[in-house]
Each structure stands twice: as structure tokens, then as C-alpha cells.
Design an enzyme around this catalytic site. Structure first.
Site, short mmCIF file in Angstrom:
data_model
loop_
_atom_site.label_atom_id
_atom_site.label_comp_id
_atom_site.label_asym_id
_atom_site.label_seq_id
_atom_site.Cartn_x
_atom_site.Cartn_y
_atom_site.Cartn_z
N GLU A 37 0.83 -1.20 0.00
CA GLU A 37 0.00 0.00 0.00
C GLU A 37 0.87 1.26 0.00
OE1 GLU A 37 -3.51 2.08 2.71
OE2 GLU A 37 -2.44 0.33 3.47
N GLN A 89 14.88 11.75 18.92
CA GLN A 89 14.19 12.86 19.57
C GLN A 89 15.04 13.43 20.70
OE1 GLN A 89 10.33 11.29 20.64
NE2 GLN A 89 9.67 11.22 18.50
N ALA A 94 13.72 18.20 15.45
CA ALA A 94 12.36 18.64 15.14
C ALA A 94 12.34 20.14 14.84
CB ALA A 94 11.41 18.31 16.27
N TYR A 129 7.08 24.52 18.52
CA TYR A 129 6.38 25.33 17.53
C TYR A 129 6.35 26.80 17.93
CZ TYR A 129 4.83 20.73 15.94
OH TYR A 129 4.78 19.43 15.51
#
Length: 166
Positions: A37, A89, A94, A129
Site C-alpha cells: 500500500e 528525539q 524537530a 512550535y
């Protein structure tokens, strides 16, 4: 650290990520993808102009993925998503990856706004963020279902002039 376009050779790493419940819960998605897939999805989306997928790597090692989704040429906005492999991490990847994705959106695609959704309980991601310059725009109550329950999701955004001034 650098980002580069996702290639077919990266699919085994993507397959590993997409079948991790812990990782996919961060994207509010089901951790269930067969490799066949995944290959079909890659072939179908490789020429799709409404998305860009990048591999985050450091010294030729796969670190994660940053994606620009739902690229809207009329309204000049796009959603950004980032996932760093759990083994990598806590090392600043990030933040660097999200900055690189935003820079691509604004400087290459000429976007006006980049937005994202994040679980209101994901304090680490929200911190990153905000550090990059995103602003909270609202909270969507019970918006996503993951790990057996509904989650409130914060929508955050950053405009081109805010990123450039940052």
C-alpha cells in the site's frame, strides 16, 4: 541536518514509522499500512503538486520526515507535519526540520501562511512550535481520534512576514 525530497529508497523507513502506534498517534492516524500500500501511495502521490514530502537526515542517516500538505495555491497556505524517529528525539532535529520546511514553504512555494495541528497535551511539540514562531489560533474540541479516545487539537499558524522577522 538537512532535508531532501522523499525517494522510493526511503520507503522502508516510512513503513517502520507508519506502523508504530506511538509515532502515528502524534499525527492522529491509524498505525496500519502494508508495504504494498505504501508503494502504491508513493507512486500515486509522487507527482501531486498539493504536497511535498521531505526526509530529515543527518550524515546520510534517516532521522524523520517533514511534510507540506494541502498546498493551496489560491489562498497561499499549507499544513506542515513533522515526525522525528524516537531514537533521534531530544536532539533539536524537530526544530531544525520544521524551520527548513517552513523556509521551503515561504521562499520556494511563496506561501503566505503555514499551519499545523497538535494535540493540546503535547507540551514538547507546542514548545518547539512556539519557539519557531507559531501562534495559537484556536482549539478544536474532540477533533481527532487516536489511541482509543478523542483528542482536542490546537491549531497554530505562522505568516511569512512573522517567520522572516524571527
Amino acid at each position: 541536518m538537512k532535508i531532501r525530497p522523499l525517494e522510493k529508497r526511503d520507503l522502508p523507513y516510512i513503513y517502520q514509522q507508519e506502523n508504530s502506534r506511538k509515532v502515528m498517534a502524534l499525527w492522529f492516524q491509524e498505525a496500519y499500512t502494508s508495504f504494498d500500500e505504501l508503494q502504491l501511495l508513493y507512486e500515486r502521490h509522487v507527482l501531486d503538486q498539493t504536497e511535498r514530502r521531505f526526509v530529515v537526515e543527518d550524515k546520510d542517516q534517516f532521522i524523520g520526515v517533514v511534510e507540506l500538505m494541502y498546498i493551496d495555491g489560491l489562498h497561499r497556505h499549507t499544513e506542515i507535519q513533522v515526525i522525528i524517529h524516537p531514537d533521534h528525539q531530544g536532539h533539536g532535529y524537530a526544530q531544525s526540520a520544521i524551520k527548513a520546511g517552513i523556509e521551503y514553504a515561504f521562499k520556494v512555494l511563496n506561501m503566505h501562511k503555514v499551519y499545523l495541528y497538535v494535540d493540546v497535551d503535547n507540551a514538547a511539540a507546542i514548545h518547539i512550535y512556539k519557539k519557531v514562531g507559531f501562534t495559537q489560533e484556536g482549539v478544536l474540541r474532540g477533533h481527532f481520534f487516536a489511541e482509543g479516545k478523542y483528542h482536542d487539537s490546537m491549531m497554530m499558524g505562522i505568516l511569512a512576514h512573522e517567520f522572516i522577522a524571527n
